[in-house]
Design an enzyme around this catalytic site. Structure first.
Site, short mmCIF file in Angstrom:
data_model
loop_
_atom_site.label_atom_id
_atom_site.label_comp_id
_atom_site.label_asym_id
_atom_site.label_seq_id
_atom_site.Cartn_x
_atom_site.Cartn_y
_atom_site.Cartn_z
CB ALA A 98 -2.37 -4.99 -18.39
CG ASP A 115 10.00 -3.88 -1.69
OD1 ASP A 115 11.07 -4.39 -2.08
OD2 ASP A 115 9.19 -4.47 -0.96
CD GLU A 149 -1.54 -2.48 1.52
OE1 GLU A 149 -2.27 -3.45 1.29
OE2 GLU A 149 -0.41 -2.58 2.07
CB ALA A 203 6.78 -4.65 -11.15
N GLY A 204 4.03 -4.64 -9.54
CA GLY A 204 2.57 -4.68 -9.55
C GLY A 204 1.95 -3.47 -8.89
CG ASP A 205 2.69 -2.81 -4.91
OD1 ASP A 205 1.61 -3.44 -4.87
OD2 ASP A 205 3.70 -3.15 -4.26
CE1 TYR A 240 12.14 -14.02 11.52
CE2 TYR A 240 12.74 -12.70 9.60
CZ TYR A 240 12.93 -13.81 10.40
OH TYR A 240 13.92 -14.72 10.07
#
Length: 321
Positions: free
Chosen positions: A235, A297, A39, A259-261, A107
């Site tokens: 896509a 990320d 997110e 990459a998806g985010d 974790y």
């Protein structure tokens, strides 16, 4: 911030320790410290594309929580994130045991964000936005986190705010059946449904996910857009009974995490600009591809001029990336 958030998103961001060299963590002398979470990756991606965005979560009252909040706020995202004195900030550790493998250890059991409750959702924040974005990760964190997502979606739907859902299944948090069951409470309120073919298939158990078009058709509803992320193949999207497809981009891949985010951030930003579905898919594919060219990320989240350069056949500015 000077502008009210147009998008609100809710979910956990963890501290991220990652090795910069190949080898087992049992022997490597050091790791680097960063942050990561679906997110917040999305929120940063939207902010870099010029969309005011707010992120809601919880962190521990520890240095890692301070790092998470500082990094996200530094990217211009509006942060709503109380500290929990009883629970730690979640942690993930990424390593490369061999040159061709990546290992990720989580974790996050008992983390501060796993204790999210509906009370953590700020008053009026969702109702004043244009889009609420959630993922399938948060409902699997805990019963209270699931209740938080359900409450957020219901508040958005009651206020006429569009709801975006990225299925984003994390098998270490729960099974496909677990996630499908949890998402049934919100699925009918979702206006934009996004996922890879296998993720969309968990919501359509009669289909195997081998072809995107039947999945999109099975999940279509009046007024809903359904988007399949196909990685390097691009896509596909279905809206108002019309199927749209867009090719991916050939780039030098460094790291596919995030990459998806980035893809979703590109799609939502184009949606908010009023672009048509082919243009939304084109921007989403470009954002996803550019994210793969930088390690980390969220660090590779694209800016609009970089997206435009890729779409016209040029290269992203190496200085800014």
């Amino acid at each position: 911030m000077s502008s009210a958030p147009r998008v609100v998103t809710v979910g956990e961001t963890m501290a991220l320790m990652h090795s910069s060299t190949i080898g087992s963590l049992a022997h490597l002398p050091s790791v680097d410290l960063a942050i990561g979470g679906a997110e917040s990756n999305l929120a940063i991606g939207l902010r870099r594309l010029g969309v005011p965005t707010a992120w809601v979560s919880r962190v521990g009252a520890d240095p890692l929580g301070a790092r998470v909040v500082r990094e996200i706020r530094a990217e211009g995202v509006e942060v709503h994130c109380p500290t929990d004195p009883q629970r730690p900030t979640g942690l993930m550790i990424k390593s490369h045991p061999t040159g061709s493998t990546t290992r990720v250890d989580y974790y996050r059991s008992g983390s501060a964000a796993s204790a999210l409750t509906p009370a953590d959702l700020p008053e009026h924040l969702i109702e004043q936005a244009e889009i609420l974005h959630v993922s399938g990760i948060t409902p699997l964190l805990s019963t209270s986190a699931h209740a938080t997502v359900v409450t957020a979606v219901r508040r958005a739907a009651a206020a006429g705010v569009r709801v975006s859902l990225d299925v984003n299944h994390r098998s270490r948090l729960g099974s496909r059946d677990d996630l499908a069951h949890l998402l049934t409470e919100v699925l009918e309120q979702v206006d934009l449904l996004i996922g890879g073919p296998e993720e969309l298939a968990l919501l359509t158990p009669d289909l195997d996910g081998s072809a995107p078009a039947p999945l999109l058709e099975a999940l279509a509803r009046p007024g809903r857009q359904v988007v399949a992320k196909l990685g390097p193949d691009g896509a596909a999207a279905l809206a108002d009974g019309q199927l749209h497809q867009a090719a991916g981009h050939a780039v030098d891949v460094v790291d596919t995490v995030g990459a998806g985010d980035a893809f979703v951030a590109g799609y939502l930003s184009a949606l908010l600009e009023g672009l048509d579905i082919p243009a939304r898919l084109a921007r989403a594919n470009a954002c996803g591809a550019l994210a793969c060219t930088v390690p980390g990320d969220w660090e590779g989240a694209a800016r609009l001029h970089e997206v435009e350069a890729l779409l016209v056949g040029g290269d992203a500015d190496p200085v800014s990336r």
